[in-house]
Design an enzyme around this catalytic site. Sequence first.
Site, short mmCIF file in Angstrom:
data_model
loop_
_atom_site.label_atom_id
_atom_site.label_comp_id
_atom_site.label_asym_id
_atom_site.label_seq_id
_atom_site.Cartn_x
_atom_site.Cartn_y
_atom_site.Cartn_z
N GLU A 49 6.99 -1.02 -1.06
CA GLU A 49 7.85 -0.83 -0.68
C GLU A 49 9.62 -1.70 -1.22
O GLU A 49 10.23 -0.85 -1.02
CB GLU A 49 7.43 -2.05 0.94
CG GLU A 49 6.14 -0.71 1.72
CD GLU A 49 5.23 -1.58 1.21
OE1 GLU A 49 4.54 -1.96 0.22
OE2 GLU A 49 4.11 -0.56 1.86
N HIS A 101 -0.07 -6.89 10.80
CA HIS A 101 0.52 -5.82 11.81
C HIS A 101 0.54 -6.14 13.04
O HIS A 101 1.51 -4.99 13.98
CB HIS A 101 -0.74 -4.12 11.59
CG HIS A 101 -0.97 -3.76 10.36
ND1 HIS A 101 -1.81 -4.82 9.88
CD2 HIS A 101 -0.73 -2.71 9.94
CE1 HIS A 101 -2.18 -4.18 8.95
NE2 HIS A 101 -1.58 -2.88 8.58
#
Lengths: 332, 327
Positions: free
Chosen positions: B63, B133
């Site tokens: 990322e 998440h």
Amino acid sequence: MPEIPKEKLLWIYETMVKIREHEERVAELFAQGKIPGFVHLYVGEEAVATGVMAHLRKEDFITSTHRGHGHFIAKGGNIKASMAELFGKATGICKGKGGSMHIADLDVGELGANGIVGGGIPHAVGAALGIKLNGLDNVAVAFFGDGASNQQNFHEAINLAAIWKLPVVFVCENNLYQISLSYSKQQTIKSVAERAAAYGIPGVSVDGQDVFAVYEVAKEAIERARNGEGPTLIEAKTYRFRGHFEGDPQVYRSKEEVEWWKENKDPIVLFEKTILEKGLLTKEELDAIREKVKKEIEEAIKFAEESPWPKPEEVLEDVFSTPTKGVLVWQW
Amino acid sequence: MAMVREITFAEALNEALDYEMSKDPKVVVMGEDVGQYGGIFGVTKGLLEKYGEERVRDTPIAESGFIGTGVGAAASGLLRPVVELMFIDFLGVAYDQIYNQAAKIRYMFGGKAKIPIVIRTVSGAGASAAAQHSQSLHALFVHVPGLKVVYPSTPYDAKGLLISSIEDDDPVIFIEHKMLYGVKGPVPGEPYSIPLGEADVKKEGKDVTVVATALMVHRALEVAKKLEEEGISVEVIDPRTLVPLDEETILNSIKKTGKLVVVDEAYPRCSFATDIAALAVNKAFDRLKAPVKLVTAPATPVPFSPALEKEWIPSTEKIEKAIREIL
């Protein structure tokens, strides 16, 4: 040494002495309290930026580091404006908002120094992606140090550039210390260039004090990139003659070690020796360049000293580019 | 009159991406599984087939590397990247490229750089996706100067705001609540933009102002509808963009009702909710007739079990209770 046209030899010498003169004067000005903040100087490493930049065009991009003055100068950045920036003046290249660690000159493809170690490496990859998708034959070069080669951004960015075969060259300036920690205590490999194997790209280590060696290695890597053959990792083994930052007590290395490098591996002295021995340039030509450079740096300092401070209200400017409705720059 | 077409939140976003890619060759999409897979929530579906591998790029799980690449591509002036951070929770491995690089480059360079990047990301609890998440971390972006932060609640807003975000020359964090992807709503087929910095009054009212974002807008509206039957008039405001903030619309409503409830699916401290409360106290104190009520998640990680997660997310019951307490 490689065949280098006389014009280019003159440029190489001028660039190296310009960096040296700039940095030594900045050290003095910093000691006098005229330059605020932190400064990390490039003295001793001049051959790396110069040998690489000798092959770059204005339209090519570079990303730099907190030790970035040398890259900026070699890429053709505006020295008057950068000197004013070091002083924090309104005429500075970043209007006094960046300082030494954030000097940038987008007009010459200098995408900025960076205060975060390794932070700029992916930016070069991004510029290279832009170059590729726009069908241009430019390149991007990421400069960074040995310490940065332990950072995630080094690994992630090189891997991306490798799988996407982007026109980018990674130049690690291994000056043997990440602040105080010596290279042998950060990595088990002999050269950062060995890491290229992990990404399936060429890796080459070069004597970073020998501008001709850097020139040759960079030439091949940049040509490969321009020809669409993908990235290369270059390690230039170099040495900073001054501390990590101005004021660094340097307890991690001996005076003898520093003196040895200065006496035996000064890139400017080595260049002069070779060039005079081979009769490629004359002593008069070199002296004339030194005089010219001194004058240029002194003019930049004068400009910086005489420039006004930024106005207080400027603190609120330049955060955003596109105006919108609502409150963008909040103040209670 | 012709029926207005209804599509999902995810489809609305897809239309915005498709339109921008068709219009401007500089727009590229990058991220994990955005190509052949079409994005794990289907937002980039069909873009690879239409625009090819050069402009729709699947990335390694790296990322920081690919967001940083997007930042550099934007800074170079050669591209306008739309980068997907699969879950907002993954911010931790890439935050430097967002808050130290994208957000600050323009300022540090004295206004000489433009960073036209959109970072799309997914937030929110409700899917039993547990603590790594499910978070709502919009406050972390709002806190840092230099980022625009968009957090839409309806398919219509999602499309119009994503178009504006991609056309904006600043870094925009575009947050999509995962429980909204399947929500349907009226969306015109043609492209349109909604300016950043304009709140939307989702329901007018006169007794109490409720400011809510994303999924919480829907819950606030549900409560408002129920209370309407009792003759309690609730005004529901969706700021839509957290930076820039449409302070005026929010303050005007507070001045009208004299009462404020902020509903924010997020941790309670240094949050969007506390920010709006501070705004009310700072700029409309003399018009407040009751304490400002904040309905947020507790200061705990998001739990996994549906039984626990349900308790964690601000519920309609909690919103209703807060409103009744200050009526």
